[in-house]
Enzyme design. Structure first.
Site, PDB file in Angstrom:
ATOM      1  CE  LYS A 107      -3.770   2.056   2.753  1.00 24.76           C
ATOM      2  NZ  LYS A 107      -4.646   1.843   3.922  1.00 24.76           N
ATOM      3  CB  SER A 182      -7.245   4.448   3.050  1.00 22.09           C
ATOM      4  OG  SER A 182      -6.547   3.687   4.018  1.00 22.09           O
ATOM      5  CB  SER A 206      -8.216   1.865   5.925  1.00 27.40           C
ATOM      6  OG  SER A 206      -8.642   3.193   6.077  1.00 27.40           O
TER       7      SER A 206
END
Length: 495
Positions: A107, A182, A206
């Site tokens: 990520k 996210s 997230s």
């Protein structure tokens, strides 16, 4: 450029922010037999076994994953930075470890040495990591091959992945919808079967929100469960882990990253379901008064019935918390992080218009923090006191069952960070109404993709437990996966 660390970024020290059996395009056909079952599919565990046995090389798996990425990414836009040549070189070196040679993505909120880390923000578009984060170092030790950085919203501050920097990431199940955030890029790449799992993080939902939107498995581990850097002060909301296609990949990654000094009794590797029957508190309604859409309510009620059919005791329940009070205190803490990012951007680029560096959503959160700053100490005190309150719920129950989000993934643009702040604030708060209490409490929580609409969209079911009860959730997840498998479902875009 100053390194974008969570300690610098947040005023409080808070951290916010089995593959389907592949076709011949993804692996040699002779490895895949007609008798393959979900538990023996080419998830990361199985891929690592095949690599270790010499049946398929890491480079073969890596080339196949790159080919799939090149095919699907123009549709989903989930790669912030491709690292394909670096991945080929790494795969060719036969990396060792629990997941030696298995391709994945990191990520773009997580530092990976030698790769850009943009944090989804124009402020950091040129930032190059010169070290691994503590968690990334553990993944490197485990031997993964990193194909690139996955997309994330700016600083992970919103529940969709539509940053101005890289553009909207799209949901593989419906390209007109969001993948959540996210960890939206990670979930979209995993759901698209580019990789069996991808690194993710969860500071307010997230991991679980994109897992629900994209129909993959997402465990938010307990605070202290896994190795990672932690803030020296403030409320530690965030923990890094992964989104995965199978429960066993999540369990194996968990075991490989477990922190022996995290203050919890070690979970170890959970290998299957438990025979223990659980008392499950069914709480389908959001604590803040948001409403569920009909398909989400139908899905979570079917999950409750599935649990009953498996012999668990399911009771009707509602969280004894003033949901609006909790939400407003949490949002003020969240907004402090946005204010920290704006301060950093101004300090690093004092002669640049801040609106060319930071998105309207982030600026709106920062303005809210400044307007309510006199309430901040009280908000921190409230949230600190919430942890023991939350854990007292489990004096009489084992697990809480709720939806993961309040409605199906909305259309691209509904949560775009450029929307007017007050409209977007309500949209985000209502959509992500279920996930934040578990971050504040530091408890284990997971989204399981066992329900789907008639149109083929995933509906996440969220199960939450005490801090340290990660093994309880993983055992339950294995049972749910066996009872109602999701691995055979693939997005229509894959053909």
């Amino acid at each position: 450029m100053t390194e974008f660390t969570r300690r610098n970024f947040l005023r409080t020290g808070t951290s916010i922010a089995a593959l389907l059996p592949f076709t011949t395009a993804c692996a040699p056909a002779q490895i895949l037999s007609a008798s393959t079952t979900p538990s023996d599919s080419l998830d990361g565990v199985r891929m690592a076994q095949l690599i270790a046995a010499g049946d398929i090389s890491s480079l073969e798996f890596t080339e196949a994953a790159i080919a799939r990425a090149e095919r699907v990414n123009p549709q989903i836009n989930a790669i912030a930075t491709p690292l394909f040549d670096e991945a080929r070189a790494q795969a060719a070196s036969a990396p060792q470890g629990v997941f030696g040679g298995v391709p994945t993505f990191i990520k773009d909120l997580t530092q990976w040495n030698g790769a850009p880390t943009k944090y989804g923000s124009r402020t950091y578009k040129d930032f190059m990591s010169t070290r691994d984060s503590a968690f990334a170092a553990q993944w490197r030790k485990n031997g993964v091959v990193v194909l690139g950085k996955s997309t994330t919203p700016e600083a992970g501050l919103i529940s969709s992945t539509e940053p101005v920097l890289t553009g909207a990431t799209r949901n593989p199940w419906d390209l007109g919808r969001i993948p959540g955030g996210s960890s939206g890029g990670a979930a979209a790449l995993t759901a698209s079967r580019v990789v069996p799992f991808a690194q993710a993080s969860d500071g307010g939902g997230s991991i679980r929100i994109p897992a629900a939107c994209c129909g993959v498995f997402g465990l938010k581990p307990s605070r202290g469960a896994l190795i990672q850097a932690r803030p020296e002060s403030g409320i530690d909301l965030s923990i890094k882990h992964a989104v995965t296609l199978t429960v066993r990949d999540s369990a194996a990654l968990f075991a490989a990253c477990e922190d022996p000094n995290g203050g919890l009794t070690p979970t170890g590797q959970i290998l299957g379901p438990s025979t223990k029957r659980l008392k499950i508190a069914f709480a389908p309604d959001p604590i803040n008064g948001a409403s569920l859409d009909a398909e989400t309510r139908d899905g979570i009620e079917r999950t409750a019935e599935l649990c009953r059919s498996l012999g668990h005791e399911v009771i009707d329940w509602s969280m004894p918390v003033d949901g609006n009070e909790f939400t407003e205190n949490f949002l003020l803490l969240w907004a402090s992080g946005a204010a920290g990012l704006v301060d950093q951007a101004k300090a690093q680029f004092p002669d640049t218009d801040i609106t060319s560096l930071v998105e309207p959503w982030t600026l709106g959160l920062a303005a809210e923090f400044l307007a309510r700053q006199d309430q901040f100490d009280a908000a921190q005190a409230y949230l600190t006191a919430f942890e023991p309150v939350y854990h007292s719920f489990f004096d009489d129950i084992d697990v809480i069952l709720t939806p993961t989000v309040s409605k199906l993934p909305p259309a691209i643009g509904v949560q775009a960070p450029t929307r007017p702040f007050e409209e977007l604030r309500k949209e985000v708060v209502d959509f992500a109404a279920f996930t934040a209490p578990m971050n504040v409490a530091g408890s284990a929580s997971m989204s399981v993709p066992i329900q789907w609409t008639d149109a083929g969209l995933p509906v996440g079911s969220m199960f939450s437990a005490r801090r340290g009860d990660d093994g309880v959730l993983l055992s339950l997840a294995y049972e749910l996966e066996a009872a109602q498998p999701w691995i055979g479902r693939t997005p229509a875009m894959l053909g």
